[in-house]
Design a protein around this motif. Structure first.
Motif, short mmCIF file in Angstrom:
data_model
loop_
_atom_site.label_atom_id
_atom_site.label_comp_id
_atom_site.label_asym_id
_atom_site.label_seq_id
_atom_site.Cartn_x
_atom_site.Cartn_y
_atom_site.Cartn_z
N ILE A 189 0.22 9.07 -2.30
CA ILE A 189 1.01 10.23 -2.73
C ILE A 189 0.12 11.47 -2.65
O ILE A 189 -1.07 11.41 -2.96
N HIS A 239 -4.19 14.40 3.49
CA HIS A 239 -2.90 14.87 4.00
C HIS A 239 -2.54 16.25 3.44
O HIS A 239 -1.92 17.06 4.13
N LEU A 248 0.84 -1.19 0.00
CA LEU A 248 0.00 0.00 0.00
C LEU A 248 0.88 1.24 0.00
O LEU A 248 1.88 1.29 0.70
N TYR A 257 -0.93 14.44 11.49
CA TYR A 257 -0.68 13.89 10.15
C TYR A 257 -0.18 12.44 10.17
O TYR A 257 -0.71 11.57 9.46
N ILE A 310 -2.59 3.09 6.55
CA ILE A 310 -1.85 1.84 6.40
C ILE A 310 -2.59 0.69 7.09
O ILE A 310 -2.93 -0.32 6.47
N1 TRP Z 1 2.82 11.03 3.78
C1 TRP Z 1 3.19 10.45 2.51
C2 TRP Z 1 4.08 11.42 1.74
O1 TRP Z 1 3.95 12.61 1.88
C3 TRP Z 1 1.97 10.13 1.68
C4 TRP Z 1 1.13 9.12 2.38
C5 TRP Z 1 -0.05 9.35 3.02
C6 TRP Z 1 1.41 7.74 2.51
N2 TRP Z 1 -0.54 8.20 3.55
C7 TRP Z 1 0.33 7.19 3.25
C8 TRP Z 1 2.45 6.91 2.07
C9 TRP Z 1 0.30 5.84 3.60
C10 TRP Z 1 2.41 5.55 2.42
C11 TRP Z 1 1.34 5.03 3.17
O2 TRP Z 1 4.90 10.96 0.96
#
Ligand code: TRP
Length: 335
Positions: free
Chosen positions: A14, A49, A11, A132, A140
């Motif tokens: 982005i 995010h 998983l 965050y 996940i």
């Molecule tokens: N925080 C990650 C980034 O900025 C993006 C992301 C959000 C992510 N949720 C996730 C990556 C879950 C892997 C799994 O690159």
């Protein structure tokens, strides 16, 4: 006879913070495309995010759709993988609340990305920016993946996720499976063409950033202007940051080793080499541009794909979510 092994689940997400750069492509998305062959993959656009930093609603909406189309244009195949938009699957926010109540203020304050982002956006240090990594943990855990491909900057968030798993499972009984970070071997860390000591980024001070939708002419022009050094040897050496960066980009696209590249450009100047790298990148990205244009002209197809992705994601994630609620002692709603 041996039992056929279950394909592992992968998983990753982005953020839709603009058209992806060559760095995003070589560092992440191209690997995702490859992983679809060997794993069951779930990929999403992490729009929730993105709003931890203030977004202009109109451009945010536009960018989210563009990024979704780009994922598909890069070869993420909805027939093979589950692809969706994070905010379309409510279990992510629901699990986040449960996990928020099982995550400590102290551990979130230690996250280097939080410290970094809160100093860069000191006028908007909102609670979402702080929690965050908990939303990321929920993203996940709700799918029980075996592996989570991420860049180095996200490793600390995966560590936190693992701590949350241990804590939650100890307190309430086994609920979540333990995920592992997966840092692909082939990943090229793409540095800026204008300052090869920094990561390539969309920021104002990186005027040679390669967007994956740049035209071949734009790409070649930017590579020809790439900052190098004052000698003329195409070789991977300490201190030759500009050339090293061009070599790793060229190597990751053509599959050639550094030695092969060194002999290919032996006795030829930097000019030739920069043009060759530019041409290789342009050729790699050309089909993505074509796919993207086609997809953006077919909104109903895009909608159908993200609707289907969200539906599949909701089905998988609701099981873990229900279990988490139940383990914590919530009364299940009557169906
Ligand atoms: N925080 C990650 C980034 O900025 C993006 C992301 C959000 C992510 N949720 C996730 C990556 C879950 C892997 C799994 O690159």
């Amino acid at each position: 006879m041996e039992k056929p092994q279950r394909k592992k689940r992968i998983l990753s997400g982005i953020q839709p913070t603009g058209i992806f750069t060559l760095g995003n492509y070589l560092g992440a998305i191209r690997n995702w495309k490859q992983m679809q062959e060997d794993y069951n993959c779930i990929f999403f656009i992490a729009d929730m995010h993105a709003v931890t930093i203030r977004q202009d609603p109109a451009s945010f909406k536009k960018q989210t759709l563009e990024c979704f189309a780009l994922l598909l244009a890069c070869g993420i195949d909805p027939e093979k993988s589950i692809v969706f938009i994070q905010s379309h699957v409510p279990s992510h926010s629901q699990l986040t609340w449960l996990l928020n109540c099982n995550t400590q203020f102290g551990e979130l304050s230690r996250m280097t990305q939080f410290k970094d982002k809160s100093s860069r956006h000191s006028d908007n240090i909102n609670a979402g920016l702080f929690s965050y990594p908990v939303l990321m943990a929920a993203d996940i855990l709700i799918y029980s993946p075996d592996l989570v491909p991420v860049g180095n900057d996200q490793k600390q968030h995966i560590e936190l996720t693992r701590d949350i798993v241990n804590r939650f499972n100890n307190a309430y009984g086994k609920t979540f499976t333990m995920p592992d970070a997966y840092i692909p071997k082939l990943t090229a860390r793409v540095m800026s063409l204008s300052d090869p000591t920094k990561k390539m980024s969309k920021s104002a001070d990186d005027n040679l950033c390669i967007d994956i939708l740049d035209t071949p002419a734009q790409i070649i022009k930017k590579f020809r202007r790439a900052v190098t050094d004052s000698d003329s040897l195409v070789a991977y050496r300490e201190g030759k940051d500009g050339i090293n960066n061009l070599m790793s980009i060229y190597s990751s696209i053509t599959g050639k080793s550094f030695e092969e590249i060194e002999s290919e450009f032996d006795g030829r100047g930097y000019g030739d080499f920069k043009t060759a790298v530019g041409e290789a990148v342009a050729e790699e990205l050309a089909p993505i541009r074509e796919n993207y244009d086609r997809l953006m002209n077919d909104r109903s197809y895009l909608k159908a794909v993200y609707a289907d992705g969200a539906k599949k994601a909701a089905t998988i994630s609701s099981r873990v979510l229900e279990k988490a609620y139940k383990r914590m002692g919530f009364i299940p709603p009557e169906k």
